[in-house]
Design a protein around this motif. Structure first.
Motif, PDB file in Angstrom:
ATOM      1  N   UNK A  31       0.827  -1.212   0.000  1.00  0.00           N
ATOM      2  CA  UNK A  31       0.000   0.000   0.000  1.00  0.00           C
ATOM      3  C   UNK A  31       0.860   1.261   0.000  1.00  0.00           C
ATOM      4  N   UNK A  32       2.008   1.204   0.688  1.00  0.00           N
ATOM      5  CA  UNK A  32       2.925   2.339   0.648  1.00  0.00           C
ATOM      6  C   UNK A  32       3.469   2.530  -0.769  1.00  0.00           C
ATOM      7  N   UNK A  33       3.845   1.424  -1.429  1.00  0.00           N
ATOM      8  CA  UNK A  33       4.341   1.505  -2.798  1.00  0.00           C
ATOM      9  C   UNK A  33       3.241   1.968  -3.758  1.00  0.00           C
ATOM     10  N   UNK A  34       2.001   1.672  -3.404  1.00  0.00           N
ATOM     11  CA  UNK A  34       0.866   2.105  -4.219  1.00  0.00           C
ATOM     12  C   UNK A  34       0.680   3.616  -4.157  1.00  0.00           C
ATOM     13  N   UNK A  35       1.321   4.235  -3.149  1.00  0.00           N
ATOM     14  CA  UNK A  35       1.287   5.686  -3.058  1.00  0.00           C
ATOM     15  C   UNK A  35       0.501   6.244  -1.893  1.00  0.00           C
ATOM     16  N   UNK A  36       0.043   5.382  -0.981  1.00  0.00           N
ATOM     17  CA  UNK A  36      -0.739   5.870   0.150  1.00  0.00           C
ATOM     18  C   UNK A  36       0.176   6.351   1.267  1.00  0.00           C
ATOM     19  N   UNK A  37      -0.188   7.423   1.972  1.00  0.00           N
ATOM     20  CA  UNK A  37       0.582   7.845   3.144  1.00  0.00           C
ATOM     21  C   UNK A  37       0.458   6.808   4.255  1.00  0.00           C
ATOM     22  N   UNK A  38       1.391   6.794   5.224  1.00  0.00           N
ATOM     23  CA  UNK A  38       1.443   5.710   6.211  1.00  0.00           C
ATOM     24  C   UNK A  38       0.149   5.462   6.973  1.00  0.00           C
ATOM     25  N   UNK A  39      -0.492   6.513   7.494  1.00  0.00           N
ATOM     26  CA  UNK A  39      -1.703   6.282   8.282  1.00  0.00           C
ATOM     27  C   UNK A  39      -2.822   5.731   7.404  1.00  0.00           C
ATOM     28  N   UNK A  40      -2.990   6.286   6.216  1.00  0.00           N
ATOM     29  CA  UNK A  40      -4.012   5.777   5.292  1.00  0.00           C
ATOM     30  C   UNK A  40      -3.715   4.342   4.897  1.00  0.00           C
ATOM     31  N   UNK A  41      -2.432   4.037   4.662  1.00  0.00           N
ATOM     32  CA  UNK A  41      -2.055   2.669   4.319  1.00  0.00           C
ATOM     33  C   UNK A  41      -2.369   1.715   5.470  1.00  0.00           C
TER      34      UNK A  41
END
Length: 249
Positions: A31-41
């Motif tokens: 999810x981080x690689x997908x581009x989401x910020x940490x809390x959202x991920x």
């Protein structure tokens, strides 16, 4: 990262999660690689792992026979732990709690690798009651962690169950799948209402988790228990070392 790779990460996460409790090790970085910020991920990952719980419980049905009373006694603890973990994530900084993850994971992984003691004399009533209280307290803490972040929470719970009387790796794994599934579900409900879930990524990742998690218990059922325990423990130790490097470097 493309949608197809996110789906593949879900399949891998579901498989490893239902076997060893390491789902977030594959899904959260994806999810981080997908581009989401940490809390959202993190919150998106927790909601997606509801599918992991569904698939792993469906796949674990043969090993769940005879565990009904224990599950009914333990599930409410998981509910409160999951809610508490979700509340912690939404109200406190993550850094302090995350710094303990490598240590917790290393201890749990070593516990899985240690040989189990042979059954001895029947414990007294007082010792049995004390063991129940200790197990319930440990389950509560693990479920708090599961609701808060969740990476390798399954390893912690699997290690606990293997040390507190579950007859086999497959049975302990099945119990782990149910209890963590409950904790994850209630945390996901909180996040769905109060946190920034990315629903498109959640659905793709969750469908992958559903497929992978359905297969995991089948692997545990048919694989030799000894080598599988070594693989789970070794993977946990390796992950603990890597997390320690990332956290403390």
């Amino acid at each position: 990262m493309t949608w197809a790779l996110l789906f593949a990460a879900g399949v891998l996460g579901g498989l490893t999660g239902s076997i060893a409790g390491l789902a977030s090790v594959a899904t959260y970085p994806a999810l981080l690689l997908f581009g989401l910020p940490p809390v959202t991920a993190n919150v998106t990952n927790t909601v997606a792992l509801v599918f992991n719980g569904i698939g792993s419980v469906l796949g674990s049905r043969p090993e769940l026979k005879g565990q009904g009373r224990w599950i009914l006694r333990t599930a409410p603890i998981a509910v409160f732990g999951g809610v508490a973990g979700a509340a912690l994530l939404l109200t406190t900084p993550a850094e302090g709690f995350e710094r303990s993850v490598p240590i917790l994971l290393a201890v749990a992984s070593v516990a899985i690798l240690l040989p189990r003691r042979a059954p001895g004399d029947e414990p007294s009533t007082g010792r049995r009651r004390a063991a129940v209280v200790i197990e319930a307290s440990a389950v509560f803490l693990i479920c708090i962690y599961g609701g808060y972040f969740g990476a390798a929470a399954g390893v912690l719970l699997l290690a606990l169950l293997l040390r507190t009387g579950h007859a086999s790796l497959a049975e302990a794994n099945a119990g782990k799948n149910v209890i963590l599934g409950v904790a994850n579900l209630v945390a996901a409900v909180v996040f769905a209402m109060l946190a920034p879930v990315q629903w498109g990524a959640m659905l793709v990742l969750g469908l992958g988790c559903l497929i992978g998690s359905r297969l995991g218990p089948v692997v545990v059922r048919h694989a030799p228990a000894g080598p599988l325990r070594v693989m789970i423990g070794a993977a946990g130790v390796a992950l603990a070392v890597q997390l320690a490097i990332d956290t403390y470097a």
